[in-house]
Scaffold this active site. Structure first.
Site, PDB file in Angstrom:
ATOM      1  N   ASP A   1       0.833  -1.192   0.000  1.00 25.73           N
ATOM      2  CA  ASP A   1       0.000   0.000   0.000  1.00 25.73           C
ATOM      3  C   ASP A   1       0.879   1.258   0.000  1.00 25.73           C
ATOM      4  O   ASP A   1       2.004   1.239   0.530  1.00 25.73           O
ATOM      5  CB  ASP A   1      -0.895   0.036   1.240  1.00 25.73           C
ATOM      6  CG  ASP A   1      -1.977  -1.027   1.202  1.00 25.73           C
ATOM      7  OD1 ASP A   1      -2.293  -1.516   0.096  1.00 25.73           O
ATOM      8  OD2 ASP A   1      -2.502  -1.374   2.290  1.00 25.73           O
TER       9      ASP A   1
ATOM     10  N   TYR B   1       5.739  -8.287   9.101  1.00 25.18           N
ATOM     11  CA  TYR B   1       5.477  -6.852   9.203  1.00 25.18           C
ATOM     12  C   TYR B   1       5.707  -6.354  10.627  1.00 25.18           C
ATOM     13  O   TYR B   1       5.570  -7.104  11.590  1.00 25.18           O
ATOM     14  CB  TYR B   1       4.014  -6.547   8.858  1.00 25.18           C
ATOM     15  CG  TYR B   1       3.608  -6.870   7.449  1.00 25.18           C
ATOM     16  CD1 TYR B   1       3.673  -5.911   6.438  1.00 25.18           C
ATOM     17  CD2 TYR B   1       3.142  -8.145   7.117  1.00 25.18           C
ATOM     18  CE1 TYR B   1       3.286  -6.212   5.140  1.00 25.18           C
ATOM     19  CE2 TYR B   1       2.757  -8.456   5.822  1.00 25.18           C
ATOM     20  CZ  TYR B   1       2.830  -7.477   4.837  1.00 25.18           C
ATOM     21  OH  TYR B   1       2.442  -7.782   3.560  1.00 25.18           O
TER      22      TYR B   1
ATOM     23  N   ASP C   1      -7.238   1.890   7.792  1.00 22.88           N
ATOM     24  CA  ASP C   1      -5.956   2.497   8.145  1.00 22.88           C
ATOM     25  C   ASP C   1      -6.172   3.992   8.373  1.00 22.88           C
ATOM     26  O   ASP C   1      -7.307   4.489   8.309  1.00 22.88           O
ATOM     27  CB  ASP C   1      -4.868   2.221   7.099  1.00 22.88           C
ATOM     28  CG  ASP C   1      -5.175   2.824   5.731  1.00 22.88           C
ATOM     29  OD1 ASP C   1      -6.071   3.697   5.635  1.00 22.88           O
ATOM     30  OD2 ASP C   1      -4.526   2.417   4.746  1.00 22.88           O
TER      31      ASP C   1
ATOM     32  N   ARG D   1      -4.363  -4.871   7.801  1.00 18.17           N
ATOM     33  CA  ARG D   1      -5.465  -3.954   8.146  1.00 18.17           C
ATOM     34  C   ARG D   1      -6.677  -4.718   8.684  1.00 18.17           C
ATOM     35  O   ARG D   1      -7.361  -4.250   9.597  1.00 18.17           O
ATOM     36  CB  ARG D   1      -5.864  -3.141   6.907  1.00 18.17           C
ATOM     37  CG  ARG D   1      -4.875  -2.032   6.561  1.00 18.17           C
ATOM     38  CD  ARG D   1      -5.337  -1.265   5.336  1.00 18.17           C
ATOM     39  NE  ARG D   1      -5.200  -2.051   4.118  1.00 18.17           N
ATOM     40  CZ  ARG D   1      -5.956  -1.886   3.030  1.00 18.17           C
ATOM     41  NH1 ARG D   1      -6.937  -0.989   3.037  1.00 18.17           N
ATOM     42  NH2 ARG D   1      -5.752  -2.610   1.944  1.00 18.17           N
TER      43      ARG D   1
END
Length: 316
Positions: free
Chosen positions: A45, A73, A87, A185
């Site tokens: 993203d 992550y 987000d 997310r």
């Protein structure tokens, strides 16, 4: 006009900055290398940073073969608010008070530790998933209701890194290792719903994609300054990235492979349909498939992909 051969044929990784799309990074690489044949594996993203795997020249043919089955992550999860995009870029859609217990490191660590496992996860409405031939995020931006089917994904590891609390706003920084197709997310959104106070991602960095971690990445500044030599200095072993066994070619076999011809299977312990990397003198010249008593062409890399290091390759 016939396109000139690429000056370099290699896989490499860049550290994508926040604020750029994955396609933007490809554009930077094309200009830095004076090469049109550049592509990327997987997508980050715009608001996420970290590991983005690229291929140049012949290596673009490998991008669709890279499994990159796991991703790791570091994510910042903020509680008290759910957004349209799950987000910080989205508009708030639900707000709730945050339980004071979430600011307690031990309690937060216990909740994060409960995350690993297989889950049926609904992807974010603002995602690149195709719905009737259109991207979900395009439909969502047009105000259409997007209903995405849940998909089976796995959260492999979850660890609380830190807890921050300021003016009743609680933010967790967590390490997450997940299967391919898992949305961080969605993890934050679902965690907030389970706790009862909503949540969204306010920071995301990919630290590993498959076996390729952030230590192997070039910065965009290094890529722009060094060009082809920077890629050669940081190129990724394509055999290790593919995770396939190796078949070392003779000079005669390399000529036959360049013509897409079948090769004798040999004594390798392989099964029907298995794939094997064809390697000679530090370069990958193709991926062939076991068919009967022979190896048949699956992906031909006539000019070769650089960077094979035998220490990390599995011989067939």
């Amino acid at each position: 006009m016939k396109r000139r051969p690429s000056a370099v044929n290699a896989l490499f990784a860049v550290d994508k900055p926040c604020g750029m799309t994955s396609h933007d990074v490809v554009g930077v690489a094309r200009r830095a290398l004076s090469e049109r044949a550049v592509g990327h594996a997987g997508t980050l993203d715009p608001d996420a940073s970290g590991v983005l795997v690229l291929g140049v020249g012949q290596a673009t043919k490998l991008l669709g073969l890279l499994t990159l089955e796991t991703k790791a992550y570091e994510a910042s999860i903020r509680f008290g608010c759910r957004t349209t995009t799950d987000d910080a870029e989205g508009a708030p859609v639900a707000i709730a008070p945050v339980p004071s217990a979430l600011a307690d490191h031990e309690a937060a660590s216990t909740l994060v530790g409960s995350l690993p496992g297989d889950v049926d996860q609904v992807p974010p409405a603002y995602s690149a998933i195709s719905v009737a031939g259109k991207r979900a995020y395009d439909l969502a931006r047009q105000g259409e209701e997007v209903m995405l089917a849940p998909r089976k994904v796995s959260i492999l590891r979850a660890e609380l890194l830190s807890v921050a609390s300021y003016d009743a706003i609680v933010t967790w920084r967590v390490f997450l290792e997940v299967s391919k197709g898992c949305y961080i997310r969605s993890i934050a959104r679902d965690l907030g719903e389970d706790i009862g106070c909503h949540a969204h991602i306010c920071g995301l960095r990919r630290v590993a994609s498959g076996s390729i971690n952030q230590d192997l990445c070039l910065s965009l500044e290094e890529l722009q300054a060094g060009g082809v030599q920077a890629v050669r200095d940081a190129m990724i072993d394509p055999v290790a990235a593919l995770g396939l066994p190796v078949r070392e070619l003779s000079a005669q076999e390399q000529v036959a492979a360049a013509q897409g011809k079948r090769l004798a299977r040999g004594p390798e312990p392989l099964s029907q349909g298995d794939h094997v990397c064809l390697v000679r003198q530090g370069q990958l010249y193709g991926v062939w498939e076991v068919r009967g008593s022979q190896l048949a062409c699956a992906t031909n890399l006539v000019r070769g992909v650089e960077g094979v290091r035998y220490g990390s390759a599995r011989k067939s």
